[in-house]
Each structure stands twice: as C-alpha cells, then as structure tokens.
Write an enzyme that holds these catalytic residues in place. Structure first.
Site, PDB file in Angstrom:
ATOM      1  N   LYS A  34       0.615 -19.911 -13.574  1.00 36.25           N
ATOM      2  CA  LYS A  34      -0.579 -19.780 -13.060  1.00 36.25           C
ATOM      3  C   LYS A  34      -1.283 -20.887 -12.791  1.00 36.25           C
ATOM      4  O   LYS A  34      -1.877 -21.372 -13.612  1.00 36.25           O
ATOM      5  CB  LYS A  34      -1.602 -18.064 -12.235  1.00 36.25           C
ATOM      6  CG  LYS A  34      -2.203 -18.085 -11.981  1.00 36.25           C
ATOM      7  CD  LYS A  34      -1.488 -17.511 -10.447  1.00 36.25           C
ATOM      8  CE  LYS A  34      -2.557 -17.559  -9.585  1.00 36.25           C
ATOM      9  NZ  LYS A  34      -1.927 -16.929  -8.027  1.00 36.25           N
ATOM     10  N   ASP A  49       7.409  -4.988 -16.350  1.00 38.43           N
ATOM     11  CA  ASP A  49       7.478  -3.047 -15.931  1.00 38.43           C
ATOM     12  C   ASP A  49       8.223  -3.389 -14.416  1.00 38.43           C
ATOM     13  O   ASP A  49       8.866  -2.214 -13.943  1.00 38.43           O
ATOM     14  CB  ASP A  49       6.294  -3.024 -15.426  1.00 38.43           C
ATOM     15  CG  ASP A  49       6.089  -1.908 -17.104  1.00 38.43           C
ATOM     16  OD1 ASP A  49       5.947  -2.083 -18.283  1.00 38.43           O
ATOM     17  OD2 ASP A  49       5.243  -1.217 -16.906  1.00 38.43           O
ATOM     18  N   TYR A  66      -3.382 -11.110 -25.577  1.00 37.76           N
ATOM     19  CA  TYR A  66      -3.125 -10.136 -26.855  1.00 37.76           C
ATOM     20  C   TYR A  66      -4.004 -10.699 -27.855  1.00 37.76           C
ATOM     21  O   TYR A  66      -3.366  -9.922 -28.892  1.00 37.76           O
ATOM     22  CB  TYR A  66      -2.451 -10.183 -26.910  1.00 37.76           C
ATOM     23  CG  TYR A  66      -1.394  -9.205 -25.387  1.00 37.76           C
ATOM     24  CD1 TYR A  66      -1.964  -9.220 -24.489  1.00 37.76           C
ATOM     25  CD2 TYR A  66      -0.986  -7.725 -25.865  1.00 37.76           C
ATOM     26  CE1 TYR A  66      -0.748  -8.593 -23.011  1.00 37.76           C
ATOM     27  CE2 TYR A  66      -0.047  -6.486 -25.232  1.00 37.76           C
ATOM     28  CZ  TYR A  66      -0.024  -7.669 -24.044  1.00 37.76           C
ATOM     29  OH  TYR A  66      -0.210  -6.454 -22.792  1.00 37.76           O
ATOM     30  N   ASP A  99       4.365  -8.482 -19.852  1.00 39.31           N
ATOM     31  CA  ASP A  99       4.075  -7.578 -19.902  1.00 39.31           C
ATOM     32  C   ASP A  99       4.316  -6.921 -18.532  1.00 39.31           C
ATOM     33  O   ASP A  99       4.880  -6.298 -18.203  1.00 39.31           O
ATOM     34  CB  ASP A  99       2.627  -7.237 -20.456  1.00 39.31           C
ATOM     35  CG  ASP A  99       2.376  -5.913 -20.486  1.00 39.31           C
ATOM     36  OD1 ASP A  99       3.674  -5.376 -20.930  1.00 39.31           O
ATOM     37  OD2 ASP A  99       1.155  -5.727 -19.991  1.00 39.31           O
ATOM     38  N   ASP A 102       2.839 -14.568  -8.963  1.00 40.60           N
ATOM     39  CA  ASP A 102       2.126 -13.449  -7.658  1.00 40.60           C
ATOM     40  C   ASP A 102       3.426 -13.741  -7.047  1.00 40.60           C
ATOM     41  O   ASP A 102       4.440 -12.822  -7.095  1.00 40.60           O
ATOM     42  CB  ASP A 102       1.383 -13.929  -7.748  1.00 40.60           C
ATOM     43  CG  ASP A 102       0.869 -15.162  -7.192  1.00 40.60           C
ATOM     44  OD1 ASP A 102       1.472 -16.344  -7.540  1.00 40.60           O
ATOM     45  OD2 ASP A 102      -0.495 -15.456  -6.390  1.00 40.60           O
TER      46      ASP A 102
END
Ligand code: IPM
Ligand code: MN
Length: 354
Positions: A188, A249, A136, A245, A221
């Site tokens: 990750k 969701d 970002y 982010d 993941d």
C-alpha cells in the site's frame, strides 16, 4: 527413508481432519517407499483450560528436532481471543523462524467457485506471505488503559533482512513455477509510505537478479478486486504478514472455501509446519462434517517440502479425483462424512502410485 513428524491435532475439528491427513500419508507411504514416525503433542485450548499450559519451552526444543510439524487447528470458544493464537500458533511460527507462509490458491476441477465464468485454468496462484514480522510482531502497547483518554499503538515491524528473505523466496518460487513466471508485490505504497516503501525498494533492488521473472505491483485494496475479477492475472504474490492474512481468506473462498485451503509455515533452513488454514470450526466438533481436503492438501505440501515429489503428486491426484465426486466442499454438504472423504483420497492416492 523414515520421517519423524510432530503432529499437533489441536482444537475443535483439528483432530478429525488431521486423522484423515495421517491416513492418506500412511496410504502412500508403502507404495512410495517411505515411512513415517508420528509423535503426537497435546497442545491447544483443552490443555490450557485444564493445566494453564500453552506451549512449554521444552516442547519448542523438541519440535526443532523433527523433519516437519503437522498441525490441525488452534482456537477454542472458551478461551479469550489472542491467548492461544499468540501463545501457540504465532509463537510456533516465530520460535521456529518460519518466515514464509506459503498459501496456494488452486481451484481443483469439479470444485465450485463463487466467481462467475472462472475455472481451474484461471485460478492457480500462490501467495507468499511474510510470517514473522509486520503487525504480527507484537510491537505496541496501551497508554491510559481503560480511560477515556486511552491510546493504543500497534506498530508494523519491517526489517530489511526480513523483507529480503521473503522476497528471495518469492522470486525463487516464481522461477520454479510454470505459469508465466510473474511475481506481484502487494502493498500500500500510496499510504504506508514507510513500510510499503521499504518493501517496494527491496523488490526493485532484487528484481534484476531474476531476469526471467516478470514483476508487477498492486495495492492491497485493488488486489482484493483483481482476485475476484481477474484471478488469472496472478502467478506468485508476495506481501506482508497482515495483508497476506487478509488476502488469503479471499483466496481460500475463490478456490472453493476453507475446506480446501492449505498452507505451509516454511523455514527453508529449519523445521516447517503445515496446516489447513480454516481454523478449528468449533461448532462442528466431533460431527464428522468438515472437509478434510485442506488438511490432506497440507500433508501433500509437507511431502513436497520434504522432497517427496512422487508421493505428493499422488496425494494431489487423489484429492482431484475425490473433489469431482463431492457434492460440495462445504461442511455438512459434501455428500460424505469426514472419514469417508479421507478414505477416498487415501484409496485414489495409493492407486496413483501403482
Ligand atoms: C491464519 C490465522 C492466524 C493468522 C490467526 C489464528 C493467528 O488467521 O493462519 O491465517 O492471523 O495468521
Ligand atoms: Mn487468517
């Protein structure tokens, strides 16, 4: 105590849900011995389309003088993607140095989750999302734009200071909670051998300062899978801006949808900003169909942040009681309209303080 709060209703259904949040804040104010001085700012897509202005510098300096900012939603169908998001929402987060995006994932009793066999005891965690760096930060650019040889680079910026301050907030959040004191780093490390490596080393280095916190690590993941399969494994999750982010969701949908999910953009040393995380939902604008609970929960988080624990708990009680009476959390299917839901929460929240 009088709190000066800046209010940015914003775009789409933002103003409708913010109105309900303000209603609930005003309903608890008297009984909790508080007062609010709300100052409204007209920012968002409409103003941009009319005047070309997105976020004047003078407004930023003014916002720094408030106790907190209460935001509805940013995003307009007639404005090209990225303009308002970067120019308004992200700029506010960056300029006010709100380096934490705190996103609770709580399944209220009576609210339906798409997860089979999971209930409120299983879904109660909080994501601490880094909010000023990562992908970002806007580092990157184009080469040979628009040609067949075009190159686009978007770099993830991870500073040791930025990572450390986020981890510190996450460890302290875990210490304050009463659900096993477990902090999971999500990254990750098997692929992002620079960015995630820095996060992992910083995490390991800080952990000994918090011996009461159990630490864990999960790839992003796999985290998506565990959020669905075993949400009860999570207490506090800490992660970078982009991963945060995405996984929030997923978090929002397992807690009943965007109509319930709230977040705080926190600067522990400065001015913080609270918002429902669902966006402007333009197709519902003006129809009184969207669920104001997310915006009301954001107002609750704002009170918690301001140290008004009693008033915040009353709003939470009001939300819980209301939630059990709605047919669904989804827009247009609540069995009540936006205003009626706000009225119910306001009534029950005020009653909780009696
Ligand atoms: C959110 C939103 C924003 C983000 C967008 C609108 C810039 O998706 O608050 O999660 O990506 O942070
Ligand atoms: Mn998002």
């Amino acid at each position: 105590m009088t709190y000066r709060i800046a209010v940015i209703p914003g775009d789409g259904t933002g103003p409708e849900v913010v109105a309900e949040g303000i209603k609930v804040l005003n309903a608890v104010a008297g009984p909790a011995n508080l007062a609010f001085d709300f100052v409204y700012y007209d920012l968002g897509g409409e103003r941009y389309l009319k005047t070309g202005e997105i976020l004047p510098d003078s407004v930023i300096s003014e916002l720094k003088q408030f106790k907190a900012v209460y935001l509805g939603a940013i995003g307009h169908p007639d404005v090209k993607p990225g303009i308002l998001e970067k120019g308004l929402l992200l700029r506010l987060r960056f300029e006010l140095d709100q380096y934490i995006n705190l996103r609770p994932v709580i399944l209220y009793p009576g609210v339906e989750t798409p997860l089979k066999d999971k209930g409120p005891d299983d879904i109660d965690f909080v994501v601490v999302r880094e909010n000023t760096e990562g992908l970002y930060a806007g580092a990157g650019g184009f080469l040979k734009y628009g040609t067949p040889d075009e190159v686009a680079v978007q770099s993830s910026i991870n500073t040791r200071k930025g990572v450390d301050r986020c981890l510190k907030y996450a460890f302290e959040t875990a210490m304050k909670r009463d659900r096993g004191k477990k902090l999971t780093l999500v990254a990750k490390t098997n692929v992002l051998t620079y960015a995630s490596d820095l996060w992992f080393r910083a995490f390991e280095a800080m952990a000994p300062q918090y011996p009461d916190v159990t630490t864990d690590y999960a790839h992003v993941d796999a985290t998506c899978m565990w959020f669905v399969k075993n949400p009860e494994w999570f207490d506090v999750v800490v992660t970078d801006n982009m991963f945060g982010d995405i996984i929030t969701d997923l978090g929002a949908i397992i807690q009943g949808g965007m109509g319930v999910a709230a977040g705080g953009n926190i600067n522990p040393e400065g001015v913080s900003m609270f918002e429902p995380i669902g966006g402007s939902a333009p197709k519902y604008t003006g129809q009184k169909k969207v669920n104001p609970i997310a915006a009301i929960a954001a107002a609750q988080m704002m009170l918690e942040h301001l140290g008004e624990a009693k008033a915040a708990a009353a709003i939470e009680a009001g939300i819980k009681k209301t939630a059990t009476q709605l047919q669904s959390m989804a827009a247009g299917r609540m069995g009540y309209d936006t205003t009626q839901v706000g009225d119910m929460v306001a009534k029950y929240a005020a009653e909780a303080l009696r």
